[in-house]
Design a protein around this motif. Structure first.
Motif, PDB file in Angstrom:
ATOM      1  N   HIS A  63       0.668  -1.168  -0.217  1.00 14.20           N
ATOM      2  CA  HIS A  63      -0.254   0.208  -0.019  1.00 14.20           C
ATOM      3  C   HIS A  63       0.827   1.358  -0.206  1.00 14.20           C
ATOM      4  O   HIS A  63       1.537   1.461   0.896  1.00 14.20           O
ATOM      5  N   VAL A  64       1.041   2.038  -1.075  1.00 15.81           N
ATOM      6  CA  VAL A  64       1.302   3.588  -1.155  1.00 15.81           C
ATOM      7  C   VAL A  64       0.114   4.260  -0.402  1.00 15.81           C
ATOM      8  O   VAL A  64      -0.418   5.452  -0.576  1.00 15.81           O
ATOM      9  N   PHE A  65       1.028   5.557   0.425  1.00 13.18           N
ATOM     10  CA  PHE A  65       1.174   6.308   1.057  1.00 13.18           C
ATOM     11  C   PHE A  65       2.063   7.047   0.646  1.00 13.18           C
ATOM     12  O   PHE A  65       2.802   7.504   1.195  1.00 13.18           O
ATOM     13  N   PRO A  66       1.895   8.295  -0.258  1.00 14.48           N
ATOM     14  CA  PRO A  66       2.197   9.640  -1.001  1.00 14.48           C
ATOM     15  C   PRO A  66       2.434  10.254  -0.807  1.00 14.48           C
ATOM     16  O   PRO A  66       2.256  10.810   0.418  1.00 14.48           O
ATOM     17  N   VAL A  67       4.272  10.927  -0.602  1.00 13.99           N
ATOM     18  CA  VAL A  67       4.257  12.201   0.202  1.00 13.99           C
ATOM     19  C   VAL A  67       3.705  12.939  -0.296  1.00 13.99           C
ATOM     20  O   VAL A  67       2.643  13.450  -1.413  1.00 13.99           O
ATOM     21  N   GLY A  68       3.403  13.987   0.713  1.00 16.79           N
ATOM     22  CA  GLY A  68       2.628  15.118   0.565  1.00 16.79           C
ATOM     23  C   GLY A  68       1.232  15.055   0.690  1.00 16.79           C
ATOM     24  O   GLY A  68      -0.010  15.907   1.157  1.00 16.79           O
ATOM     25  N   LYS A  69       0.842  13.870   1.051  1.00 16.33           N
ATOM     26  CA  LYS A  69      -0.629  12.800   1.979  1.00 16.33           C
ATOM     27  C   LYS A  69      -1.225  13.870   2.838  1.00 16.33           C
ATOM     28  O   LYS A  69      -0.574  13.708   3.679  1.00 16.33           O
ATOM     29  N   SER A  70      -2.186  14.106   2.854  1.00 16.74           N
ATOM     30  CA  SER A  70      -2.767  14.333   4.492  1.00 16.74           C
ATOM     31  C   SER A  70      -3.135  13.907   5.130  1.00 16.74           C
ATOM     32  O   SER A  70      -3.624  12.442   4.515  1.00 16.74           O
ATOM     33  N   ILE A  71      -2.815  13.391   6.268  1.00 21.55           N
ATOM     34  CA  ILE A  71      -3.057  12.549   7.594  1.00 21.55           C
ATOM     35  C   ILE A  71      -3.411  13.393   8.413  1.00 21.55           C
ATOM     36  O   ILE A  71      -2.620  14.026   9.059  1.00 21.55           O
ATOM     37  N   TRP A  72      -3.907  12.116   9.505  1.00 25.92           N
ATOM     38  CA  TRP A  72      -4.359  12.312  10.415  1.00 25.92           C
ATOM     39  C   TRP A  72      -3.806  12.068  12.141  1.00 25.92           C
ATOM     40  O   TRP A  72      -3.258  10.416  11.901  1.00 25.92           O
ATOM     41  N   VAL A  73      -3.097  12.568  13.067  1.00 28.55           N
ATOM     42  CA  VAL A  73      -3.092  12.437  13.970  1.00 28.55           C
ATOM     43  C   VAL A  73      -4.077  12.633  15.505  1.00 28.55           C
ATOM     44  O   VAL A  73      -4.203  13.223  15.336  1.00 28.55           O
ATOM     45  N   THR A  74      -4.091  11.855  16.174  1.00 26.86           N
ATOM     46  CA  THR A  74      -5.321  11.939  16.784  1.00 26.86           C
ATOM     47  C   THR A  74      -4.410  11.343  18.538  1.00 26.86           C
ATOM     48  O   THR A  74      -3.615  10.268  18.958  1.00 26.86           O
ATOM     49  N   GLY A  75      -5.149  12.115  19.913  1.00 28.40           N
ATOM     50  CA  GLY A  75      -4.716  11.327  20.844  1.00 28.40           C
ATOM     51  C   GLY A  75      -4.862  12.249  22.177  1.00 28.40           C
ATOM     52  O   GLY A  75      -5.500  13.447  21.640  1.00 28.40           O
ATOM     53  N   TRP A  76      -4.732  11.927  23.427  1.00 23.27           N
ATOM     54  CA  TRP A  76      -4.738  12.780  25.000  1.00 23.27           C
ATOM     55  C   TRP A  76      -3.596  13.331  24.616  1.00 23.27           C
ATOM     56  O   TRP A  76      -3.524  13.465  26.517  1.00 23.27           O
ATOM     57  N   GLY A  77      -2.637  13.487  24.378  1.00 21.78           N
ATOM     58  CA  GLY A  77      -1.153  13.715  24.921  1.00 21.78           C
ATOM     59  C   GLY A  77      -0.727  15.322  25.834  1.00 21.78           C
ATOM     60  O   GLY A  77      -1.735  16.305  24.919  1.00 21.78           O
ATOM     61  N   ALA A  78      -0.111  15.565  25.312  1.00 22.02           N
ATOM     62  CA  ALA A  78      -0.001  16.901  25.726  1.00 22.02           C
ATOM     63  C   ALA A  78       0.318  18.203  24.480  1.00 22.02           C
ATOM     64  O   ALA A  78       0.566  17.427  23.966  1.00 22.02           O
ATOM     65  N   VAL A  79      -0.595  19.054  25.164  1.00 23.93           N
ATOM     66  CA  VAL A  79      -1.181  20.035  23.796  1.00 23.93           C
ATOM     67  C   VAL A  79       0.551  21.299  23.618  1.00 23.93           C
ATOM     68  O   VAL A  79       0.520  21.945  22.691  1.00 23.93           O
TER      69      VAL A  79
END
Length: 840
Positions: free
Chosen positions: A722-738
């Motif tokens: 599976h290819v996730f190309p350079v420049g692709k928008s992607i999401w990170v999620t979590g309850w970590g420190a702001v």
């Protein structure tokens, strides 16, 4: 034809050896047929010498036949098509000025309601009969409700009108004026504010059916609940129209809030929908909102009436089945407070009950701005808008600032009677004229930003004033047209970051050559020849329909061993493998609550927006790491979360508790959407390097399976190809420190970032990357994962609508630092290990 009418019949004959045409004309008179037959002459020369009389007779008969045919056709068209009656239903309201409102008018079963409604119906009938364009087509009318003011009467009227007169009826109804009508009963009815609008055909089809009609009155100090029929145990019925007439006490307004909303997708051509009206009948000019599709519980679906009435309708078609909605409404005192004067140094204003700032030099920072109306130009803003310094603002806008070189600023908010949006919230601030942004950079718009963000290649001001007149650093390049500096890793990433293509224009291969993802150029003739000439599968991955090819590290492999040349064929609703294995494990990556918020980057996620997100907690630390649900019993996480310390054995499964379906940490033990599970087994990658963080991945097994809900769903695991190309928008999620070194977030956070070129990223991080890592974020900093986010998902929304786990939050130098993007474990590189250790 045997109708007793005259008829003309024309026959053509063909005789050999000479081809000669003949015609017979018959007239049917009183049941008898008289035939005049023109037979072919035995001598063609005689035909040529036919007398002028005969010629005229033949021409007349042919012309008559044509005219008769035309007449018959016109009559058929008129009676069968043009004159076909169509049903027209109008809804509207009128004001009766010589009657006071009494409580009995709220009850359709009361004698008082029946008495006044009969008078209104008689008045409507008399009024319609006075118009030749309306009266002949009238069928019936009925009063549905009354409200205060003096008495507002809501009604519907039905007409049956020929198709060709439909437009005339619409025009006549629009121009109709009603004032005073003398009734058969003693007295007269004084009327003004007469309004009539054509009803939506979907609603008109069952307008007489009141089986699903409800009349509700608000209770002071409490919320009144209602829901669609069957909710939550059964879907609402198909082909139905349900209506809720909501009332509040006199001198009050209604606050309506939808707590759960799940209808058919808005993509359906007709589909199911809910309309909310600032009225007691469904008239288009008083519509507040049209809702369809599915909204997460955290989405703001709250609406306020202008008077003490509101009307809610649900219309469904015959397709699909959905739960429906749950709503509640309450009453608040009617107020005329709208605007005012503020003399404080700063504060907050909003679109509901807001006040206007006036102090020193003033600026207003709009943090949320949603004044959108379908089909309305955001350049002229004719309907709902905020006006400052004679400039109107409307539509959906990113956060922006409006400043004023004066101690006074007039902020006007205006809305019309139709369609509403979420509104706006804003801060008002005072500032010193000589130093509007102490210690910061002042944008042309008046917005203040950190000085470090000037000339970083990002439009932080919103008007690009922070990127004007910059000298590019050695880590940047200059766009050709815009003259802005951009990060070098934007070069040749397949995304037009400059807007003029500058960053991509020198990346092409020579003519008749194909550019591979790895930068190599190969002849176009080698494309789709079943040979991996690029070395990364690029030349064989976009060849139209999937074709069998030689197996390489870059080709998709079916369960039966067959390899395909298609890029990312899994779960695209096309069975490319002969055994169908590319479509067999696709019950994943679904979001019952699709993202509807319109802002990105470091903000609260919606409830249920990321249903595979898991919070891993210990008694000592509380929330410690994130994880991703990939099956009813399996979580994927980072290996570094389970390294023992002197104080606690994090490698011990009994130390950990998993919280699934969690949104707000404060409700982890009280929310009915949250499922809690202990951990049965932890399998960290044996080759994990706690110095380099290479192979930073682990599998966790839950003590018992979880049941999937709207808030708990698995994320898809991509295949190794599976290819996730350079420049692709992607999401990170979590309850970590702001913030770096700060405390964790209470509410789940989300941020949209981009995949960064591996080579350029490795330069920024001094060669610390391995092939099992993926780089994502922003070189300018400001948005990143942080401590407490470790182990959580890097989620990629793919073209097939599913969400795939592209990475696992691993490490980074600090949080959101400039030139230090985040590093994630690359899931495609770990696919074989996941299969072996998770059985997936």
């Amino acid at each position: 034809m045997r109708s007793g009418k005259d008829s003309i019949v024309c026959h053509c004959y063909c005789r050999c050896p000479h081809v000669i045409l003949g015609c017979s004309v018959g007239a049917s008179l009183n049941g008898f047929e008289e035939m005049v037959e023109f037979l072919p002459a035995s001598d063609t020369k005689k035909v040529e010498k036919m007398s002028p009389k005969t010629k005229l007779l033949i021409a007349g008969l042919v012309l008559g036949a044509l005219l008769l045919s035309l007449t018959v056709g016109l009559l058929v068209w008129h009676f069968a098509y043009r004159n076909v009656p169509v049903q027209k239903v109008y809804t509207g309201y009128l004001r009766v000025t010589n009657y006071p409102f009494i409580n009995a008018y709220e009850n359709p079963s009361s004698a008082e309601f029946a008495d006044l409604s009969s008078k209104v119906v008689e008045m409507l009938q008399k009024t319609y009969q006075t118009s030749p364009a309306i009266g002949p087509h009238f069928v019936q009318c009925n009063v549905t409700a009354f409200s205060e003011g003096s008495v507002i009467s809501y009604y519907w009227s039905e007409f049956s009108v020929p198709t060709y007169l439909e437009a005339n009826l619409d025009a006549a109804m629009s121009d109709l004026k009603v004032q005073t009508v003398t009734l058969r009963q003693r007295g007269a009815l004084y009327v003004d504010s007469f309004v009539a609008y054509s009803t939506d055909p979907q609603m008109a089809r069952t307008f007489r059916d009141n089986k699903c009609m409800f009349f509700l009155h608000a209770t002071d100090g409490a919320a009144t609940k209602f829901s669609s029929p069957g909710f939550p145990n059964a879907p609402y019925p198909p082909n139905s129209r349900c209506q809720w007439a909501l009332r509040a006490d006199a001198s009050h307004m209604i606050v309506l809030h939808f707590k759960t909303f799940k209808l058919e997708s808005c993509k359906a051509s007709k589909g199911d929908y809910v309309n909310v009206y600032d009225s007691l009948t469904a008239v288009e000019p008083r519509i507040m909102i049209k809702l369809c599709g599915t909204y997460p519980p955290s989405y703001n679906l709250t609406f306020i009436s202008s008077q003490n009435v509101m009307f809610v309708t649900l219309v469904s078609d015959d397709r699909e089945k959905h739960p429906g909605f749950k709503a509640e409404f309450s009453q608040i005192p009617r107020t005329t407070l709208c605007g005012g004067t503020i003399r404080d140094a700063n504060g907050v204003i909003s679109s509901v009950f807001f006040q206007v700032p006036e102090d020193k030099f003033v600026k207003v920072r709009f943090q949320m701005f949603y004044l959108y109306e379908p089909g309305v130009s955001i350049t002229s803003c004719p309907n709902d808008y905020v006006e400052i310094n004679n400039v109107r603002y409307c539509g959906e806008r990113a956060p922006f600032v409006v400043s004023n070189n004066s101690s006074k600023m007039m902020v006007k908010f205006r809305s019309d009677q139709a369609y509403v949006d979420t509104g706006f919230t804003a801060q008002y601030l005072s500032y010193e004229p000589k130093n509007p942004c102490p210690g910061q950079f002042t944008c042309k718009s008046g917005r203040c930003i950190d000085k470090g963000r000037k000339c970083d290649g990002w439009n932080d001001c919103g008007d690009s004033s922070d990127e004007v007149g910059c000298v590019c650093s050695d880590k940047q390049f200059r766009c050709k047209t815009s003259q802005y500096c951009k990060p070098r890793f934007f070069l040749c990433d397949g995304v037009n970051d400059c807007g003029d293509g500058t960053d991509e224009q020198d990346c092409k291969c020579p003519d008749a050559f194909l550019k591979c993802r790895n930068g190599k150029c190969v002849p176009e003739a080698q494309k789709c020849d079943n040979t991996d000439n690029c070395g990364d599968g690029t030349d064989e991955s976009d060849c139209g329909s999937a074709k069998p090819t030689d197996c390489t590290a870059y080709t998709y492999k079916c369960q039966n061993g067959q390899c395909l040349n298609k890029l990312n064929p899994e779960c695209d609703s096309v069975a490319d493998c002969t055994d169908g294995s590319d479509e067999t494990f696709c019950d994943c990556g679904k979001r019952p609550y699709s993202r509807k918020t319109r802002i990105v980057g470091g903000v609260n996620a919606d409830i249920g927006e990321w249903p595979w997100q898991v919070s891993l907690q210990t008694k000592k630390d509380g929330h410690t790491c994130g994880a991703s649900l990939v099956s009813p019993t399996i979580l994927l996480c980072a290996a570094h979360c389970f390294q023992d310390t002197s104080g606690i054995r994090y490698s011990d499964p009994s130390v950990w508790t998993a919280y699934l379906g969690l949104h707000d940490q404060a409700t982890r033990t009280t929310s009915k959407d949250v499922v809690i599970r202990k951990i049965k087994r932890i399998a960290a990658h044996k080759q994990f390097n706690d110095f380099t963080y290479d192979n930073d991945i682990s599998v966790l097994e839950l003590e018992s399976p979880v049941t999937y809900t709207d808030f708990i769903q698995p994320i898809c695991i991509p295949e190794s190809t599976h290819v996730f190309p350079v420049g692709k928008s992607i999401w990170v999620t979590g309850w970590g420190a702001v913030t770096e070194g700060g405390v964790g977030a209470a509410v789940l956070q989300k941020a949209e970032i981009r995949i960064i070129n591996q080579t350029e990223c490795n330069k920024l991080l001094d060669g610390q990357l391995t092939s099992r890592m993926i780089c994502a974020g922003y070189v300018s900093g400001g948005i990143d994962a942080c401590q407490g986010d470790s182990g959580g998902p890097l989620s990629s929304v793919e073209a097939n609508g599913k969400v795939y786990l592209a990475g696992v939050v691993s490490w980074g130098e600090g949080c959101a630092r400039r030139n230090k993007p985040g590093i994630y474990t690359k899931v495609t590189e770990m696919r074989d290990w996941i299969k072996q250790n998770a059985g997936l």
